[in-house]
Motif scaffolding. Structure first.
Motif, mmCIF file in Angstrom:
data_model
loop_
_atom_site.group_PDB
_atom_site.id
_atom_site.type_symbol
_atom_site.label_atom_id
_atom_site.label_comp_id
_atom_site.label_asym_id
_atom_site.label_seq_id
_atom_site.Cartn_x
_atom_site.Cartn_y
_atom_site.Cartn_z
ATOM 1 N N UNK A 10 0.540 -1.200 -0.138
ATOM 2 C CA UNK A 10 0.714 -0.149 -0.469
ATOM 3 C C UNK A 10 0.697 1.685 -0.155
ATOM 4 N N UNK A 11 2.137 1.097 0.808
ATOM 5 C CA UNK A 11 3.255 1.818 0.636
ATOM 6 C C UNK A 11 3.200 2.543 -0.967
ATOM 7 N N UNK A 12 3.426 1.429 -1.515
ATOM 8 C CA UNK A 12 3.831 2.050 -2.830
ATOM 9 C C UNK A 12 2.942 2.013 -3.826
ATOM 10 N N UNK A 13 1.447 1.794 -3.596
ATOM 11 C CA UNK A 13 1.035 2.612 -4.274
ATOM 12 C C UNK A 13 0.232 3.898 -4.007
ATOM 13 N N UNK A 14 0.294 3.717 -2.384
ATOM 14 C CA UNK A 14 0.054 5.439 -2.116
ATOM 15 C C UNK A 14 1.332 6.596 -2.502
ATOM 16 N N UNK A 15 2.985 6.130 -2.398
ATOM 17 C CA UNK A 15 3.840 7.675 -2.526
ATOM 18 C C UNK A 15 4.142 7.053 -4.543
ATOM 19 N N UNK A 16 3.887 5.643 -5.132
ATOM 20 C CA UNK A 16 4.775 5.928 -5.978
ATOM 21 C C UNK A 16 4.034 6.034 -7.269
ATOM 22 N N UNK A 17 2.262 7.043 -7.824
ATOM 23 C CA UNK A 17 1.587 6.165 -8.549
ATOM 24 C C UNK A 17 2.267 6.403 -10.038
ATOM 25 N N UNK A 18 1.761 5.179 -10.578
ATOM 26 C CA UNK A 18 2.390 5.767 -12.186
ATOM 27 C C UNK A 18 3.013 4.589 -12.557
ATOM 28 N N UNK A 19 3.941 3.971 -11.097
ATOM 29 C CA UNK A 19 5.352 3.126 -11.489
ATOM 30 C C UNK A 19 4.944 2.233 -11.657
ATOM 31 N N UNK A 20 5.520 0.943 -12.976
ATOM 32 C CA UNK A 20 5.319 0.080 -13.135
ATOM 33 C C UNK A 20 5.080 -1.732 -11.796
ATOM 34 N N UNK A 21 6.040 -0.936 -10.997
ATOM 35 C CA UNK A 21 6.157 -1.955 -10.417
ATOM 36 C C UNK A 21 4.806 -2.267 -9.752
ATOM 37 N N UNK A 22 3.663 -1.192 -9.334
ATOM 38 C CA UNK A 22 2.525 -1.600 -8.744
ATOM 39 C C UNK A 22 1.625 -2.228 -9.342
ATOM 40 N N UNK A 23 2.305 -3.082 -10.310
ATOM 41 C CA UNK A 23 1.161 -4.184 -10.755
ATOM 42 C C UNK A 23 1.846 -5.035 -9.525
ATOM 43 N N UNK A 24 2.970 -5.679 -9.059
ATOM 44 C CA UNK A 24 3.363 -6.593 -8.226
ATOM 45 C C UNK A 24 2.522 -6.291 -7.155
#
Length: 268
Positions: free
Chosen positions: A204-218
Motif C-alpha cells: 500500500x505504501x508503494x501504491x500511495x507514494x509512487x503512482x504510475x510506477x511499473x512495480x505497482x502491478x506486482x
C-alpha cells in the motif's frame, strides 16, 4: 679546556645549520607561486582532460584561494567537485557542492551544481560493481537515491529550461520506479515469510507514494494474495478489480509471481 668548549659550540652550530639547510632543502616548492590565476586554471584543465584528477584537485584548491571572490574561483569549486567525483571521492565532491550552493545561491552555474549533486548520489547508490553483482537500485539502501531525486527535483523546478533538465527528468522517473520496486521487494519478502499484514502495508505504501510506477502491478497482486491468505475475500476482490482495471493484460493473475530475470530498469 677553552679550546675544547669552543670546538663543541662550533660543532653544535654547524649541526644546527645543517638541520636548517636540510629542512629548507626538503620543503616542497609551490610551482604555482609565480603563476597567474588563469595559468593555474589552464594547468588544472589540462590535468582534468588527461584524467589526472589527483593532480587537478590541488591546483583547483590553489586557484580557489588565489582568485577568491571572482567567477574563476566559483568555476574552480565546480571543477574540483567534478574531479573529486571522478576520482571516486563522492563525499568530498558533495561537500564541495554543498558549500558552492550555500555561498553562491544566485550563480548562473547553480543548475549544473544541482545536476552534478544528483548525478553523484545517483551513481553512488548504483554502486561501482552493480553490473557485476546484477543488483539494481531497488535492492539497496535508498538514502542516496532519495537525495539524488531531491537534487534533480530542485533543478527541474527552479531551472525548467536548463540544458540539464531533460536528463534530470529521466533520472527522476528511474528513481521513482526504483523506489517503488524497493517497497515491492520488501512486500514480497514479507509475503513469502507469511507476514501478510506487513506485506499489505508495504504494498500500500508503494501504491500511495509512487503512482504510475511499473512495480505497482506486482504491489496490487501482493495485496490480492495477502488478503486471500488472511481470508478477507472482499478486500481481495477489490484489489483484484483494481489490478485488472489498471493492468488488463497482467500475467500475475494467470502465472503468479514472476521468476528472477534481468531487471526492467536497466537504462544506464
Amino acid at each position: 679546556m677553552l679550546r675544547t668548549k669552543l670546538s663543541v659550540v662550533s660543532t653544535l652550530f654547524l649541526a644546527a645549520g645543517a638541520v636548517l639547510i636540510a629542512g629548507c632543502a626538503s620543503k616542497p616548492v609551490d610551482k604555482t607561486a609565480s603563476m597567474s590565476p588563469n595559468k593555474i586554471y589552464t594547468e588544472a584543465k589540462d590535468e582534468l582532460s588527461a584524467g589526472a584528477y589527483d593532480k587537478a584537485i590541488p591546483l583547483l584548491e590553489k586557484l580557489e584561494g588565489r582568485a577568491a571572490g571572482t567567477p574563476l574561483a566559483q568555476q574552480a569549486q565546480l571543477d574540483k567537485a567534478y574531479a573529486h567525483y571522478k576520482y571516486q571521492e563522492p563525499a568530498q565532491a558533495l561537500a564541495t557542492l554543498d558549500r558552492f550552493i550555500k555561498l553562491h545561491p544566485a550563480s548562473p552555474a547553480l543548475d549544473y551544481a544541482l545536476y552534478l549533486k544528483g548525478i553523484i548520489n545517483f551513481n553512488d547508490d548504483l554502486g561501482l560493481f552493480s553490473s557485476i553483482t546484477r543488483q539494481d537500485l531497488s535492492e539497496r539502501d535508498q538514502k542516496a537515491a532519495k537525495e539524488s531525486f531531491e537534487s534533480f527535483k530542485e533543478l527541474v523546478t527552479r531551472f525548467p529550461e536548463s540544458r540539464y533538465t531533460p536528463d534530470a527528468r529521466l533520472r527522476m522517473s528511474y528513481i521513482v520506479n526504483s523506489l517503488a520496486l524497493y517497497e515491492v521487494h520488501v512486500a514480497r519478502y514479507y509475503y513469502s515469510r507469511g507476514a501478510y499484514l506487513a506485506a499489505i502495508n508495504r504494498a500500500q505504501l508503494a501504491l500511495t507514494d509512487y503512482q504510475g510506477a511499473p512495480a505497482l502491478e506486482e504491489a496490487l497482486f501482493i495485496l490480492v494474495k495477502s488478503y486471500e491468505a488472511l481470508d478477507m475475500p472482499q478486500l481481495r476482490d477489490d484489489s483484484k478489480r483494481v489490478l485488472e482495471k489498471n493492468f488488463p493484460q497482467s500475467e500475475y493473475l494467470s502465472q503468479g509471481f514472476k521468476s528472477s530475470s534481468d531487471p526492467w530498469w536497466k537504462l544506464w
